[in-house]
Scaffold this motif. Sequence first.
Motif, mmCIF file in Angstrom:
data_model
loop_
_atom_site.group_PDB
_atom_site.id
_atom_site.type_symbol
_atom_site.label_atom_id
_atom_site.label_comp_id
_atom_site.label_asym_id
_atom_site.label_seq_id
_atom_site.Cartn_x
_atom_site.Cartn_y
_atom_site.Cartn_z
ATOM 1 N N LYS A 43 3.130 -66.922 -21.412
ATOM 2 C CA LYS A 43 4.032 -65.765 -21.544
ATOM 3 C C LYS A 43 3.631 -64.912 -22.755
ATOM 4 C CE LYS A 43 6.730 -67.466 -18.290
ATOM 5 N NZ LYS A 43 5.864 -68.099 -17.336
ATOM 6 N N ASP A 44 2.338 -64.869 -23.034
ATOM 7 C CA ASP A 44 1.806 -64.139 -24.175
ATOM 8 C C ASP A 44 0.474 -63.529 -23.750
ATOM 9 O OD1 ASP A 44 0.498 -63.339 -26.520
ATOM 10 O OD2 ASP A 44 1.187 -65.062 -27.671
ATOM 11 N N SER A 45 0.485 -62.204 -23.582
ATOM 12 C CA SER A 45 -0.679 -61.498 -23.071
ATOM 13 C C SER A 45 -1.908 -61.673 -23.961
ATOM 14 C CB SER A 45 -0.347 -60.014 -22.928
ATOM 15 O OG SER A 45 -1.452 -59.300 -22.459
ATOM 16 N N GLU A 46 -1.724 -61.524 -25.244
ATOM 17 C CA GLU A 46 -2.850 -61.626 -26.173
ATOM 18 C C GLU A 46 -3.447 -63.032 -26.174
ATOM 19 O OE1 GLU A 46 -3.402 -61.198 -30.925
ATOM 20 O OE2 GLU A 46 -2.333 -59.548 -29.923
ATOM 21 N N ALA A 47 -2.597 -64.046 -26.209
ATOM 22 C CA ALA A 47 -3.084 -65.428 -26.189
ATOM 23 C C ALA A 47 -3.796 -65.727 -24.870
ATOM 24 C CB ALA A 47 -1.934 -66.408 -26.407
ATOM 25 N N ALA A 48 -3.261 -65.219 -23.763
ATOM 26 C CA ALA A 48 -3.892 -65.438 -22.454
ATOM 27 C C ALA A 48 -5.275 -64.789 -22.419
ATOM 28 C CB ALA A 48 -3.010 -64.880 -21.340
ATOM 29 N N GLU A 49 -5.382 -63.576 -22.936
ATOM 30 C CA GLU A 49 -6.683 -62.894 -22.982
ATOM 31 C C GLU A 49 -7.672 -63.678 -23.841
ATOM 32 O OE1 GLU A 49 -6.348 -58.806 -24.234
ATOM 33 O OE2 GLU A 49 -4.922 -58.357 -22.628
#
Length: 180
Positions: A43-49
């Motif tokens: 649920k964290d775009s930056e961490a997923a990227e």
Amino acid sequence: MSYSVLEDNELLNRVRLSDAKAFDEIYLRYWRKLYALAFYHLKDSEAAEDIVQEIFTSLWAARERSDIKYLYTYLATATKYAVFHHFAQPSNSTASLEELLSLPVEQPSAESRLLQDEINREINRLPEKCRLVFHYSREEGLGNKNISEKLNISTKAVEKHITRALRQLRVQLKHMVWFL
């Protein structure tokens, strides 16, 4: 030649020979799926990227010695490992680790079996009562009240055992090395 028509195994063979265009095709083919998988759990775009970037960076770095048979399964499992590693960091919550322990795996793979084996080894290293409480909670789905009645201990003791188990798993599993 159009790389988009090549099968995954053909692309992998070319990547092993340092073919950057084959690698680009793998990236284009799977980046969104891996990002969606990581984002779903984080649920964290930056961490997923960041995680997906790390997966592809590692794939390229280990290209000459990789022995991947099923590319998407491998990449998805590596993504789940990276998510697990993310949750195992001390700055991340215990609730996130609990969510990770219940991650589904689409197809059993060598990588997912290795992760599950490591989790099972760590669970078996827990003190007996702690391991039993963890088993009832996570594997049998019993609530704290039911566990306390079954083991004749207080619900507070159940909570402490679960917290201890999750903390120990988080600490021990954060030391795992993720090889791609």
